[in-house]
Design a protein around this motif. Sequence first.
Motif, PDB file in Angstrom:
ATOM      1  N   VAL A 199       0.865  -1.179   0.000  1.00  9.13           N
ATOM      2  CA  VAL A 199       0.000   0.000   0.000  1.00  9.13           C
ATOM      3  C   VAL A 199       0.897   1.223   0.000  1.00  9.13           C
ATOM      4  CG1 VAL A 199      -1.788   1.301   1.203  1.00  9.13           C
ATOM      5  CG2 VAL A 199      -1.863  -1.202   1.209  1.00  9.13           C
ATOM      6  N   SER A 200       0.678   2.108  -0.958  1.00  5.38           N
ATOM      7  CA  SER A 200       1.509   3.308  -1.044  1.00  5.38           C
ATOM      8  C   SER A 200       1.208   4.233   0.128  1.00  5.38           C
ATOM      9  CB  SER A 200       1.236   4.031  -2.361  1.00  5.38           C
ATOM     10  OG  SER A 200       0.003   4.726  -2.307  1.00  5.38           O
ATOM     11  N   PRO A 201       2.122   5.160   0.455  1.00  4.37           N
ATOM     12  CA  PRO A 201       1.830   6.127   1.519  1.00  4.37           C
ATOM     13  C   PRO A 201       0.545   6.899   1.261  1.00  4.37           C
ATOM     14  CG  PRO A 201       4.160   6.161   1.012  1.00  4.37           C
ATOM     15  CD  PRO A 201       3.517   5.270  -0.012  1.00  4.37           C
ATOM     16  N   GLY A 202       0.182   7.055  -0.021  1.00  4.66           N
ATOM     17  CA  GLY A 202      -1.052   7.752  -0.346  1.00  4.66           C
ATOM     18  C   GLY A 202      -2.292   6.881  -0.282  1.00  4.66           C
ATOM     19  N   GLY A 203      -2.135   5.602   0.071  1.00  9.29           N
ATOM     20  CA  GLY A 203      -3.280   4.728   0.269  1.00  9.29           C
ATOM     21  C   GLY A 203      -3.719   3.922  -0.928  1.00  9.29           C
ATOM     22  N   VAL A 204      -2.895   3.809  -1.985  1.00 11.39           N
ATOM     23  CA  VAL A 204      -3.249   3.016  -3.162  1.00 11.39           C
ATOM     24  C   VAL A 204      -2.650   1.619  -3.031  1.00 11.39           C
ATOM     25  CG1 VAL A 204      -3.085   2.816  -5.667  1.00 11.39           C
ATOM     26  CG2 VAL A 204      -3.342   5.071  -4.616  1.00 11.39           C
ATOM     27  N   ARG A 205      -3.486   0.597  -3.206  1.00  9.95           N
ATOM     28  CA  ARG A 205      -3.006  -0.782  -3.143  1.00  9.95           C
ATOM     29  C   ARG A 205      -2.267  -1.127  -4.422  1.00  9.95           C
ATOM     30  NH1 ARG A 205      -5.323  -5.863  -4.753  1.00  9.95           N
ATOM     31  NH2 ARG A 205      -4.406  -7.594  -3.596  1.00  9.95           N
ATOM     32  N   VAL A 206      -1.079  -1.707  -4.276  1.00  9.66           N
ATOM     33  CA  VAL A 206      -0.274  -2.149  -5.411  1.00  9.66           C
ATOM     34  C   VAL A 206      -0.099  -3.658  -5.270  1.00  9.66           C
ATOM     35  CG1 VAL A 206       1.903  -1.936  -6.648  1.00  9.66           C
ATOM     36  CG2 VAL A 206       0.902   0.074  -5.558  1.00  9.66           C
ATOM     37  N   ALA A 207      -0.752  -4.411  -6.136  1.00 10.19           N
ATOM     38  CA  ALA A 207      -0.685  -5.879  -6.098  1.00 10.19           C
ATOM     39  C   ALA A 207       0.356  -6.349  -7.100  1.00 10.19           C
ATOM     40  CB  ALA A 207      -2.049  -6.480  -6.425  1.00 10.19           C
ATOM     41  N   SER A 208       1.254  -7.202  -6.653  1.00  8.13           N
ATOM     42  CA  SER A 208       2.333  -7.706  -7.504  1.00  8.13           C
ATOM     43  C   SER A 208       2.092  -9.172  -7.842  1.00  8.13           C
ATOM     44  CB  SER A 208       3.680  -7.562  -6.790  1.00  8.13           C
ATOM     45  OG  SER A 208       3.942  -6.205  -6.486  1.00  8.13           O
ATOM     46  N   ALA A 228       6.147   3.963  -5.307  1.00  8.30           N
ATOM     47  CA  ALA A 228       6.567   5.364  -5.367  1.00  8.30           C
ATOM     48  C   ALA A 228       5.922   6.090  -6.536  1.00  8.30           C
ATOM     49  CB  ALA A 228       8.093   5.447  -5.461  1.00  8.30           C
ATOM     50  N   ALA A 229       5.846   5.422  -7.691  1.00  8.27           N
ATOM     51  CA  ALA A 229       5.343   6.082  -8.892  1.00  8.27           C
ATOM     52  C   ALA A 229       3.865   6.427  -8.779  1.00  8.27           C
ATOM     53  CB  ALA A 229       5.581   5.196 -10.111  1.00  8.27           C
ATOM     54  N   VAL A 230       3.050   5.542  -8.183  1.00 11.98           N
ATOM     55  CA  VAL A 230       1.620   5.810  -8.137  1.00 11.98           C
ATOM     56  C   VAL A 230       1.330   7.061  -7.310  1.00 11.98           C
ATOM     57  CG1 VAL A 230       1.046   4.365  -6.133  1.00 11.98           C
ATOM     58  CG2 VAL A 230      -0.630   4.681  -7.968  1.00 11.98           C
ATOM     59  N   ASP A 231       2.091   7.287  -6.246  1.00 13.82           N
ATOM     60  CA  ASP A 231       1.906   8.515  -5.474  1.00 13.82           C
ATOM     61  C   ASP A 231       2.505   9.719  -6.193  1.00 13.82           C
ATOM     62  OD1 ASP A 231       0.516   7.231  -3.513  1.00 13.82           O
ATOM     63  OD2 ASP A 231       2.123   7.253  -2.021  1.00 13.82           O
ATOM     64  N   HIS A 232       3.655   9.503  -6.829  1.00  8.68           N
ATOM     65  CA  HIS A 232       4.297  10.610  -7.568  1.00  8.68           C
ATOM     66  C   HIS A 232       3.361  11.134  -8.651  1.00  8.68           C
ATOM     67  CE1 HIS A 232       7.456  12.895  -9.628  1.00  8.68           C
ATOM     68  NE2 HIS A 232       7.046  12.316 -10.748  1.00  8.68           N
ATOM     69  N   PHE A 233       2.781  10.239  -9.433  1.00 13.08           N
ATOM     70  CA  PHE A 233       1.900  10.679 -10.510  1.00 13.08           C
ATOM     71  C   PHE A 233       0.570  11.192  -9.965  1.00 13.08           C
ATOM     72  CE2 PHE A 233       4.523   7.567 -13.063  1.00 13.08           C
ATOM     73  CZ  PHE A 233       5.227   8.563 -13.732  1.00 13.08           C
ATOM     74  N   SER A 234       0.143  10.688  -8.817  1.00 12.74           N
ATOM     75  CA  SER A 234      -1.077  11.220  -8.196  1.00 12.74           C
ATOM     76  C   SER A 234      -0.886  12.678  -7.792  1.00 12.74           C
ATOM     77  CB  SER A 234      -1.461  10.379  -6.973  1.00 12.74           C
ATOM     78  OG  SER A 234      -1.871   9.082  -7.352  1.00 12.74           O
ATOM     79  N   GLU A 235       0.293  12.995  -7.286  1.00 18.26           N
ATOM     80  CA  GLU A 235       0.576  14.381  -6.929  1.00 18.26           C
ATOM     81  C   GLU A 235       0.657  15.268  -8.169  1.00 18.26           C
ATOM     82  OE1 GLU A 235       4.153  14.309  -4.701  1.00 18.26           O
ATOM     83  OE2 GLU A 235       3.280  13.237  -2.984  1.00 18.26           O
ATOM     84  N   ALA A 236       1.194  14.727  -9.258  1.00 20.79           N
ATOM     85  CA  ALA A 236       1.389  15.530 -10.467  1.00 20.79           C
ATOM     86  C   ALA A 236       0.102  15.701 -11.268  1.00 20.79           C
ATOM     87  CB  ALA A 236       2.464  14.888 -11.337  1.00 20.79           C
ATOM     88  N   TYR A 237      -0.738  14.641 -11.329  1.00 21.18           N
ATOM     89  CA  TYR A 237      -1.878  14.664 -12.247  1.00 21.18           C
ATOM     90  C   TYR A 237      -3.223  14.449 -11.573  1.00 21.18           C
ATOM     91  CZ  TYR A 237       1.982  13.975 -15.504  1.00 21.18           C
ATOM     92  OH  TYR A 237       3.153  14.105 -16.190  1.00 21.18           O
ATOM     93  N   GLY A 238      -3.234  14.135 -10.301  1.00 16.97           N
ATOM     94  CA  GLY A 238      -4.480  13.801  -9.621  1.00 16.97           C
ATOM     95  C   GLY A 238      -4.467  12.348  -9.182  1.00 16.97           C
ATOM     96  N   ARG A 239      -5.209  12.070  -8.132  1.00 15.54           N
ATOM     97  CA  ARG A 239      -5.188  10.735  -7.538  1.00 15.54           C
ATOM     98  C   ARG A 239      -5.567   9.664  -8.554  1.00 15.54           C
ATOM     99  NH1 ARG A 239      -5.021   8.228  -2.723  1.00 15.54           N
ATOM    100  NH2 ARG A 239      -6.268   6.342  -2.439  1.00 15.54           N
ATOM    101  N   SER A 240      -4.872   8.535  -8.492  1.00  9.34           N
ATOM    102  CA  SER A 240      -5.153   7.419  -9.384  1.00  9.34           C
ATOM    103  C   SER A 240      -6.625   7.026  -9.279  1.00  9.34           C
ATOM    104  CB  SER A 240      -4.274   6.220  -9.015  1.00  9.34           C
ATOM    105  OG  SER A 240      -4.663   5.077  -9.752  1.00  9.34           O
ATOM    106  N   PRO A 241      -7.337   6.962 -10.416  1.00 11.41           N
ATOM    107  CA  PRO A 241      -8.777   6.682 -10.367  1.00 11.41           C
ATOM    108  C   PRO A 241      -9.134   5.202 -10.399  1.00 11.41           C
ATOM    109  CG  PRO A 241      -8.156   7.199 -12.605  1.00 11.41           C
ATOM    110  CD  PRO A 241      -6.889   7.290 -11.782  1.00 11.41           C
ATOM    111  N   TYR A 242      -8.137   4.314 -10.446  1.00  5.24           N
ATOM    112  CA  TYR A 242      -8.422   2.911 -10.727  1.00  5.24           C
ATOM    113  C   TYR A 242      -8.587   2.036  -9.492  1.00  5.24           C
ATOM    114  CZ  TYR A 242      -6.807   4.636 -15.213  1.00  5.24           C
ATOM    115  OH  TYR A 242      -6.648   5.377 -16.346  1.00  5.24           O
ATOM    116  N   GLY A 243      -8.431   2.609  -8.311  1.00  2.25           N
ATOM    117  CA  GLY A 243      -8.651   1.835  -7.100  1.00  2.25           C
ATOM    118  C   GLY A 243      -7.460   1.021  -6.671  1.00  2.25           C
TER     119      GLY A 243
END
Length: 290
Positions: A199-208, A228-243
Motif C-alpha cells: 500500500v503506497s503512503p497515499g493509500g493506493v493498493r499495489v498488487a504484484s 513510489a510512482a503511483v503517489d508521484h503521478f497522483s501528486e502531479a496529475y491527480g489521484r489514481s482513479p483505478y482503485g
Amino acid sequence: MRLHADADGSRWTGRQRVSFRNASDQPLHEGYLRLWGNGEDTCGPPGAQPPVRVSKVRGGIAGPLTVDCTAPAITPPEPLSGGEQASVTFDVSIAVPERNARFGREGAFRFLGNALPVLAVRDGKEWHPDPYASRGESFYALASDFRVRLDHPTALKAPATGQTWTRPGPPGRTVTWSVADQVRHFAWASGPFRTASDVSPGGVRVASYRAPGTPADGVRQNREEGVAAVDHFSEAYGRSPYGELGLVMTPGFNGGMEYPGLVLTSSSATPATTGTASPRPPTSNRPPRP
C-alpha cells in the motif's frame, strides 16, 4: 463479460454484452467492433482462424471482417435515433498467440492486452475503423465501464484491470471478478503467479504478480518503484482513479506495456539512479526504431 479459460489459460470463450448510446442528434445506421487482437497477424494464412472471433450476434446484423480482420460492421435492426440506447451481445473466442507480446505468452504465462472486443469510435466527422499499427498505438477507444467475470483453473491467477476479487468456482476452478469504470482498455493475464501486496503512503493498493524464479532484485525494484510512482503521478496529475494497481512481472517479457490499473513488465532489475530523480516510469514494448 463472462469468460471461461481452458486448462492453461491459452483459450478463453464466453459471452459479451456491449451497451451504448447514440450521442449524436443524427440516426445511427451502423457501428463497428474492434478486434485489435487480430492486428498483428491480420487475417492469417488462407483457412486459418484469427485469434479473436465473434459469433452469434444479437442486437444487430454482423458483417464480414474488414480492415485486416479487425473491424466487423454491426447493423442495428433499425437506425438508432439520437440519444437512444442499445445493446449488442455476442459470443467471443480468444486464442492467445504463440509470441512474447502484450497479446501473447511467455512460458506458462498468458498476456491478454487489447484482446477484448470493443466498440469503434465515431466522432463528429466519421467512423474510425483505422488499421492496426505495430509502431505507436492504434487503439482508439471510448472510455467505458467494464464488468468482467473470469472463470479459470484455481492453479492460475488472473490479474486484471480494475478492482478485483475472487470467489470459489466449480471444483478445481476460481472466479475472478473485476469492476473497472471509465477506462479505455481492459487487460488481464493468467498463470501460476506468486503474489504480494503493498500500500503506497497515499493509500493506493499495489498488487504484484510474479513468475516463480524471477530475479528477486528486479521484483523488489519494481514493487518499490510501483509504490513510489503511483503517489508521484497522483501528486502531479491527480489521484489514481483505478482503485488499485497491478504489476505483472515475468523475467523475459518484451519491455513493458501499460494499461489502466495494470502494467505488464519484465522483472529484470535496472541500475539504480542517484540524486532525487523521479521514479522510473514503465517502459514500453513498442519496437525499437531501426
